[in-house]
Each structure stands twice: as C-alpha cells, then as structure tokens.
Design a protein around this motif. Sequence first.
Motif, PDB file in Angstrom:
ATOM      1  N   ASN A 140     -16.351  11.287  10.374  1.00 29.39           N
ATOM      2  CA  ASN A 140     -17.175  10.421   9.985  1.00 29.39           C
ATOM      3  C   ASN A 140     -15.897  10.414   8.440  1.00 29.39           C
ATOM      4  O   ASN A 140     -16.074  10.134   6.956  1.00 29.39           O
ATOM      5  N   GLN A 141     -14.696  10.438   8.637  1.00 30.00           N
ATOM      6  CA  GLN A 141     -13.243  10.185   7.653  1.00 30.00           C
ATOM      7  C   GLN A 141     -12.435   9.323   7.756  1.00 30.00           C
ATOM      8  O   GLN A 141     -12.373   9.312   8.792  1.00 30.00           O
ATOM      9  N   ILE A 142     -11.860   9.127   6.506  1.00 32.65           N
ATOM     10  CA  ILE A 142     -10.603   8.175   6.242  1.00 32.65           C
ATOM     11  C   ILE A 142      -9.502   8.825   5.766  1.00 32.65           C
ATOM     12  O   ILE A 142      -9.945   9.515   4.771  1.00 32.65           O
ATOM     13  N   VAL A 143      -8.223   8.813   6.096  1.00 32.07           N
ATOM     14  CA  VAL A 143      -6.927   9.073   5.212  1.00 32.07           C
ATOM     15  C   VAL A 143      -7.111   8.637   4.123  1.00 32.07           C
ATOM     16  O   VAL A 143      -7.384   7.412   4.127  1.00 32.07           O
ATOM     17  N   VAL A 144      -7.597   8.774   2.436  1.00 31.72           N
ATOM     18  CA  VAL A 144      -7.000   8.275   1.765  1.00 31.72           C
ATOM     19  C   VAL A 144      -5.544   8.918   0.242  1.00 31.72           C
ATOM     20  O   VAL A 144      -5.413   9.407   0.591  1.00 31.72           O
ATOM     21  N   ARG A 145      -5.138   7.766   0.187  1.00 36.22           N
ATOM     22  CA  ARG A 145      -4.059   8.080  -0.418  1.00 36.22           C
ATOM     23  C   ARG A 145      -4.017   7.291  -1.828  1.00 36.22           C
ATOM     24  O   ARG A 145      -4.195   6.708  -2.200  1.00 36.22           O
ATOM     25  N   LEU A 146      -4.334   9.142  -3.164  1.00 32.78           N
ATOM     26  CA  LEU A 146      -5.020   8.545  -3.963  1.00 32.78           C
ATOM     27  C   LEU A 146      -2.881   8.839  -4.986  1.00 32.78           C
ATOM     28  O   LEU A 146      -2.359   9.675  -4.823  1.00 32.78           O
ATOM     29  N   TRP A 147      -2.576   7.524  -6.483  1.00 28.83           N
ATOM     30  CA  TRP A 147      -1.815   7.733  -7.233  1.00 28.83           C
ATOM     31  C   TRP A 147      -2.174   8.058  -8.504  1.00 28.83           C
ATOM     32  O   TRP A 147      -2.956   6.959  -8.850  1.00 28.83           O
ATOM     33  N   ALA A 193      -9.137  -1.796   0.902  1.00 35.62           N
ATOM     34  CA  ALA A 193      -9.619  -2.538   2.049  1.00 35.62           C
ATOM     35  C   ALA A 193      -8.404  -2.401   3.287  1.00 35.62           C
ATOM     36  O   ALA A 193      -7.529  -2.426   2.657  1.00 35.62           O
ATOM     37  N   LYS A 194      -9.142  -2.085   4.438  1.00 34.83           N
ATOM     38  CA  LYS A 194      -7.968  -2.804   5.683  1.00 34.83           C
ATOM     39  C   LYS A 194      -8.846  -3.955   6.505  1.00 34.83           C
ATOM     40  O   LYS A 194      -9.670  -3.173   6.863  1.00 34.83           O
ATOM     41  N   ARG A 195      -7.674  -4.794   6.190  1.00 37.70           N
ATOM     42  CA  ARG A 195      -7.844  -5.602   6.862  1.00 37.70           C
ATOM     43  C   ARG A 195      -7.015  -5.995   8.396  1.00 37.70           C
ATOM     44  O   ARG A 195      -6.254  -5.337   8.183  1.00 37.70           O
ATOM     45  N   LEU A 196      -7.709  -6.895   9.028  1.00 41.59           N
ATOM     46  CA  LEU A 196      -7.034  -7.440  10.427  1.00 41.59           C
ATOM     47  C   LEU A 196      -7.624  -8.630  10.429  1.00 41.59           C
ATOM     48  O   LEU A 196      -8.342 -10.197  10.264  1.00 41.59           O
ATOM     49  N   TYR A 197      -5.916  -9.379  10.650  1.00 41.50           N
ATOM     50  CA  TYR A 197      -5.897 -11.229  10.528  1.00 41.50           C
ATOM     51  C   TYR A 197      -6.283 -11.269  12.830  1.00 41.50           C
ATOM     52  O   TYR A 197      -5.328 -11.113  12.947  1.00 41.50           O
ATOM     53  N   THR A 198      -7.268 -11.734  12.795  1.00 40.45           N
ATOM     54  CA  THR A 198      -7.623 -12.258  13.948  1.00 40.45           C
ATOM     55  C   THR A 198      -5.956 -12.548  14.727  1.00 40.45           C
ATOM     56  O   THR A 198      -6.328 -12.843  15.834  1.00 40.45           O
ATOM     57  N   ALA A 199      -6.013 -14.082  14.452  1.00 39.69           N
ATOM     58  CA  ALA A 199      -5.310 -14.841  14.840  1.00 39.69           C
ATOM     59  C   ALA A 199      -4.048 -13.933  15.621  1.00 39.69           C
ATOM     60  O   ALA A 199      -4.140 -14.473  16.429  1.00 39.69           O
ATOM     61  N   ARG A 200      -3.289 -13.014  13.993  1.00 40.47           N
ATOM     62  CA  ARG A 200      -2.377 -12.594  15.204  1.00 40.47           C
ATOM     63  C   ARG A 200      -3.198 -11.125  15.776  1.00 40.47           C
ATOM     64  O   ARG A 200      -1.727 -10.155  16.075  1.00 40.47           O
ATOM     65  N   GLY A 201      -3.593 -10.567  15.204  1.00 40.25           N
ATOM     66  CA  GLY A 201      -4.620  -8.973  15.479  1.00 40.25           C
ATOM     67  C   GLY A 201      -2.876  -8.256  14.504  1.00 40.25           C
ATOM     68  O   GLY A 201      -3.040  -7.285  15.181  1.00 40.25           O
ATOM     69  N   VAL A 257      -5.405   3.310  -5.508  1.00 33.53           N
ATOM     70  CA  VAL A 257      -6.133   3.547  -4.074  1.00 33.53           C
ATOM     71  C   VAL A 257      -5.934   3.450  -2.814  1.00 33.53           C
ATOM     72  O   VAL A 257      -6.015   1.529  -2.772  1.00 33.53           O
ATOM     73  N   ALA A 258      -5.363   3.482  -1.724  1.00 34.98           N
ATOM     74  CA  ALA A 258      -4.648   2.766  -0.584  1.00 34.98           C
ATOM     75  C   ALA A 258      -5.945   3.730   0.250  1.00 34.98           C
ATOM     76  O   ALA A 258      -5.512   5.032   0.495  1.00 34.98           O
ATOM     77  N   LEU A 259      -5.653   2.562   1.598  1.00 40.04           N
ATOM     78  CA  LEU A 259      -6.472   3.649   2.909  1.00 40.04           C
ATOM     79  C   LEU A 259      -5.299   4.118   3.719  1.00 40.04           C
ATOM     80  O   LEU A 259      -4.545   3.180   4.321  1.00 40.04           O
ATOM     81  N   GLY A 260      -5.953   4.550   4.437  1.00 43.71           N
ATOM     82  CA  GLY A 260      -4.758   5.269   5.854  1.00 43.71           C
ATOM     83  C   GLY A 260      -6.238   5.308   6.923  1.00 43.71           C
ATOM     84  O   GLY A 260      -7.273   4.199   6.889  1.00 43.71           O
ATOM     85  N   GLY A 314       0.312  -1.194   0.060  1.00 42.71           N
ATOM     86  CA  GLY A 314       0.104  -0.477  -0.007  1.00 42.71           C
ATOM     87  C   GLY A 314       0.411   0.750  -0.128  1.00 42.71           C
ATOM     88  O   GLY A 314       0.183   1.699   0.096  1.00 42.71           O
ATOM     89  N   TRP A 315       2.020   0.965  -0.345  1.00 43.07           N
ATOM     90  CA  TRP A 315       2.557   2.487  -0.352  1.00 43.07           C
ATOM     91  C   TRP A 315       3.305   2.645  -2.054  1.00 43.07           C
ATOM     92  O   TRP A 315       3.524   4.119  -2.278  1.00 43.07           O
ATOM     93  N   GLY A 316       2.702   2.334  -2.574  1.00 45.78           N
ATOM     94  CA  GLY A 316       2.811   2.701  -4.711  1.00 45.78           C
ATOM     95  C   GLY A 316       3.888   2.814  -4.655  1.00 45.78           C
ATOM     96  O   GLY A 316       4.184   3.465  -5.805  1.00 45.78           O
ATOM     97  N   GLY A 317       5.213   2.200  -4.119  1.00 46.21           N
ATOM     98  CA  GLY A 317       5.916   2.022  -4.802  1.00 46.21           C
ATOM     99  C   GLY A 317       6.451   0.992  -5.306  1.00 46.21           C
ATOM    100  O   GLY A 317       6.169  -0.450  -5.391  1.00 46.21           O
ATOM    101  N   TRP A 318       7.714   0.523  -6.061  1.00 48.19           N
ATOM    102  CA  TRP A 318       8.135  -0.245  -7.390  1.00 48.19           C
ATOM    103  C   TRP A 318       9.809  -0.871  -6.985  1.00 48.19           C
ATOM    104  O   TRP A 318       9.457  -2.193  -7.025  1.00 48.19           O
ATOM    105  N   TRP A 319      10.006   0.327  -5.975  1.00 51.48           N
ATOM    106  CA  TRP A 319      11.491  -0.526  -5.645  1.00 51.48           C
ATOM    107  C   TRP A 319      12.065   0.328  -4.433  1.00 51.48           C
ATOM    108  O   TRP A 319      11.720   1.747  -4.809  1.00 51.48           O
ATOM    109  N   PHE A 320      12.578  -0.049  -3.122  1.00 54.21           N
ATOM    110  CA  PHE A 320      12.509   0.712  -2.858  1.00 54.21           C
ATOM    111  C   PHE A 320      14.167   1.177  -1.905  1.00 54.21           C
ATOM    112  O   PHE A 320      15.072   2.048  -0.828  1.00 54.21           O
TER     113      PHE A 320
END
Length: 662
Positions: free
Chosen positions: A608-615, A572-580, A598-601, A234-240
Amino acid sequence: MIIELGHYALVLALALAVVQTVVPFVGARTGDARQMAMAPNLAYAVFVAIAVAFAVLTWAYVTSDFSVVNVVENSHSQKPLIFKISGVWGNHEGSMLLWVLILALFGALVALFGDNLPPSLRAMVISVQGLITVAFTGFILFTSNPFLRLSPAPLEGNDLNPILQDVGLAIHPPLLYLGYVGFSISFSFAIAALIEGRIDAAWARWVRPWTLTAWVFLTAGIAMGSYWAYYELGWGGWWFWDPVENASFMPWLAGTALLHSALVMERREALKVWTILLAILAFSLSLLGTFLVRSGVLTSVHAFATDPTRGIVILAILVFFIGGALFLFALRSSALSNGGMFHPISREGGLVLNNLILTTATATVFVGTLYPLAVEALTGEKISVGAPYFDATFVPLMVPLLIAVPFGPLLAWKRGDIFAAMQRLYLFAAVALVAGLATLWFADGLPLLAAFGVAIGFWLVFGSFADLWQKSGLPRAGLAKAFARLRGLPRSVWGTAFAHAGLGVAVLGIVTVSAFQQEQVLRMAPGDTTELAGYTITFDGATARRGPNYTEDVASFTVSRAGARVTTIEPAKRLYTARGMPTTEAGIYTTGFSQLYVALGDPVEGANQIVVRLWWKPQVTLIWLGPVLMMIGGLFSLSDRRLRVGVPKPSARRRAALAAAE
C-alpha cells in the motif's frame, strides 16, 4: 454548410494573397500610386478571410462537430470549453491556421499603422508579407486542410492529447506564434529595403517597433512554455534543452541581437549590412522551428506532425525564403555602405559586442540542435546532445555578456569613457561582490561558480538601474528634483533598465535553484512522514475523483513547519478515458519566490505504497519573474513616443516644396 464556408474562406484568402503579392509589387516597381494604394485593403481582406476560416474551425470545435476529421481526432464532447477552444491549435492543421492568421494580422497591422512609411516601401512590405501568406496558405490547403469531412460522422471524438489540456497550453502557442510570426515583418522590411535599395536610419526606426513587439511576445511564449513543462510534466525541471525548446530560443537570441543592432543603425547609420542580415536570420530561424516541429524529424511532446511529406513541403518553403533572401542579400550587400564610424569603447562598441556574443551563442545552440539530426541522416546512428554540451559551450559565452550589460547604457555614443563608467558602477559592483561572498560564507559546500553566478545576478539587477541613478542626480540632487528628472526620462530608458534587470532576476533564479534545490525520491504509505528543507511532509492518503473527461487518483500531503500546519498539497495521477493516456499533475506550494514541489510516481505492487518525488526549489519563480520584467521593459519601450510615432511625415508645405524641387 458552415464548414464549407470556412474552406471557401481559406481558398479566397489564398487568391487574395496572390493579388496582395503581385499588385503592390508591380505598383512599387513602376511607381503606380493606384496599385500601391491597393496594398492596405488587400492586406485587410486577406486577414478577414483567414479570420473567418479560423472562426469556422473554432465553431466546429465548440459545437463538437464530429463530421470534421480534425475535430474527431482532437476533441471530445465532454472536454471543458476552454480546452475545446485551445484544441483548435493543439494539432498540426489548426496550429498552422493560427500561424497564418497571425501572419495576416501583422500584414494588416502594417497596413493600418504604416501611414508614416513611404508608399513604395509600405507596398513592398505588404507584398512580401503576402508572398509568405501564399506559401503557407497553399501548404494548409494542399497538405493540411483542417476542413476535411468524415462520413458517416462518429458519435464521439478521440479527445485532445491530455498533456495539452492545460491552461498553460491554451496561452503558450498563441504567444509563441505572435513572436515567431512577428519576425516576418522584420524579414519583409529587410527584403523590401533590399529591393528598394533604401536602407538608412529611417528604415531602422520603422523596423524596430515591429521587432520589439515580436520579441516581447516570443519572450512571453518561451517563459509560459517553460513554466507549463515545469508544472505539467511532473519532472521538476524548468529547461531541458529539448530541440523544440531550442527552436524557439534561437530566434529569440537573434531577435535580441537585431533589436540592439537596429538601435546602432538608427543612431549612427552603422551596421547596415549586419542589421539586414539579422532581420533575415531571425525569421529564418522561426521558419526552421516550424520545420522541426512539423516535419517528423523530431520526437517531442512539442511536435505536431510526423508526416514526412509535409516536412518536405515545409523544407521547400524554408529553402525558398531563406535561400532567396540570402541570394538577394548577396546581390545587394556590396552596394550598401558601412555607415558612421565609432570608437571601440562606445555605446556602439558595446552593442557590437552584444551582437557578436548573441550570434555566437545562437550558432552554438544551432549546432547542438541540428548536429544529431545531421548524423542520423548521414549515418543512421542516433546520438543525443544534451545539457552537458550546452552548459560547456553556451554558458561560458554568456558570462562576458552578462558582465558587460550594465556598462552599455553608461557609455557615450561614438566615443565613451570606460573608466568613467566603472566609477559610476563601483557601488553596484560592491553590492554584487558582497552578495556573492555572503552566499559563499553562509552556504556550506557551495561551489565557487554558484557564488559567482549569484554575484553576476545581483550585478545585473542593481547595475541595470545605474543609468537611472546617474540621470536622477542622486544623491546630490534632492528627492523632488531627482523624481522630476526620472519622470522626464524617455520611456525607452526605463524599458532598457527593466529588461536588463529582468535578465539578472532570471539569472538569480537559475543559479539559486540549481545550487540549492533539494530532492527526495521515496516510497510512502498513508501516515508516512518525511523531512525536506525544514518542512515535515505527511502522506494522508489518496482518493479517487472523476473529471469531465478523465478519472484521477488524488494524493493528499499535509505540510507543517515547527509543528504548525502550513498547507495541504494534492498531486494527482490522471487517466483520460477517451485516449487511455495517463498524466501526472504536480502539487506545488509557493512561499515567497520558492516552491515545494510534489509529484507522484507509480504504485508499488503488493504494498500500500506509492513512489513520491519531492523537491524544494528555492527562488525558482525568479526564473519566470525575470522574463515578466523583460516583457514590461519591452512594453515600456514600445510606449515611447519616439517608437510609436516613428519618422514623422513632412508637413504639407514641406511636401509641396519637395514636389516642386523634383
């Protein structure tokens, strides 16, 4: 009981690998044909034993056998089947078992397809491969046993690291390991040749298909890993320039140099010493990557282990093989002749230039990757070396190479004519110049270097096919005659053109997305709208969903252009329940070679707002289409009969005559 069978199979593999190391080596040194003839069967037996161990561990994951510590720590009964299987190599112990399985596979393949090799050389290669197998199988058994039991067994496992639960990570590690470990064959050939004292054009022809195979897989693994990090994190980069990214990139650079150096050695019997050194270097850098990932010296999403004891053992293995290989090389190098001579302006000269730049670039990445670790080890101070360093050092090194690439295939062997090559390329140079000027003209405020990069990309793409254009006889020859000539060309000629063109396509993607991408970071409430790159993006709202082993909040964005709906993007923002553990799942709309990303913050507290990153990422997919073309080029070259056949064996009459002469 089945788990003990896997453990036993791994112990048996270690014992067989010891025999594989000793018996063929003794046979090759003493000339005992019976001992040398045992080498292929021993290689097959080691592969079968390790394959059984790997199959047992996979069975434990598929059936959720939580009496196995490795399964408890890295699996969950509700996890989808594909991620249960990929979880086998999504951890240190399992990934090392996959590493050794591929190592044994390549040894078995040499045994299977090595009939055209001299018996002593094949036996020695299999012996060296067996020694590497002994080291890493012993490492697994004594420090990283994947078959340890747990009693009493828990009812449920801890689940796999959420960011690894993705199709990209199911594919990326096996491809990467096939490349990493594939260079072990080049290494084994180099050590066997140094021991045997036989290093000639035939050796280069034997080693080149194995090097090319490893290079194709490593290219695929790096590209797949890059795309996974791009869409999954979700960082939008291809090489770091992450240290572990660099750890896979360094053997790729060295392997690319080795491919070109081996070609010179095969054609002119030149660069013998250098080619052997590159074969040692490529696998040494693969071992270095293994050490970095598993020693705990790096903190990265790619890192598997943080146990310093394991790191010390791997470091000892690394020192043994690299130090031993370099010591043997130092002993033997003085006895190696330089081989054929050639003019600096020639095909060989161009390939030497290629090698000089690639090895210097490898050294640059090596210094930038290991310097922070050395500083921390000596002073305790933590520093970071990031993109600014690599942009300032690596990129200027590569520019002359990119400019020179189309010239190489047009130069004759031994002595070439640079002016004749320039005459054949002037049309393609004009196309590249027009593309650069057009980019500069139509893009307001574009940096001159970006236009220059676009020109280089077009120069590579079109210039790569200049050799095919010349050989076809176009435009003087008719179309029918030209196509007949092209069909008759060796497949390696087509492979070279596709591989070089793929490099140009990747350059175009890198330059275009770096210069033209647009980004927005904003807070959005349901019903809010924003504009980006001519698109209207409306946040429709978010809904909660449940997956097999996670919950997620999925946001819906309607994308329209000129008043017409184009698509819906659902990050989406996911939460894996076993590991939290939470993860970010990007939403991507692909149009042509470009993408809207599009990535969610995090949600905004009290609103009633969410941070959104658009590229908006123009032509970004060219970055990965380029490696695909490079892989196609490699496969074309591998299918060339001259590489598949290798050095033909003499006829029965010729063998009888040679035996009588001896």
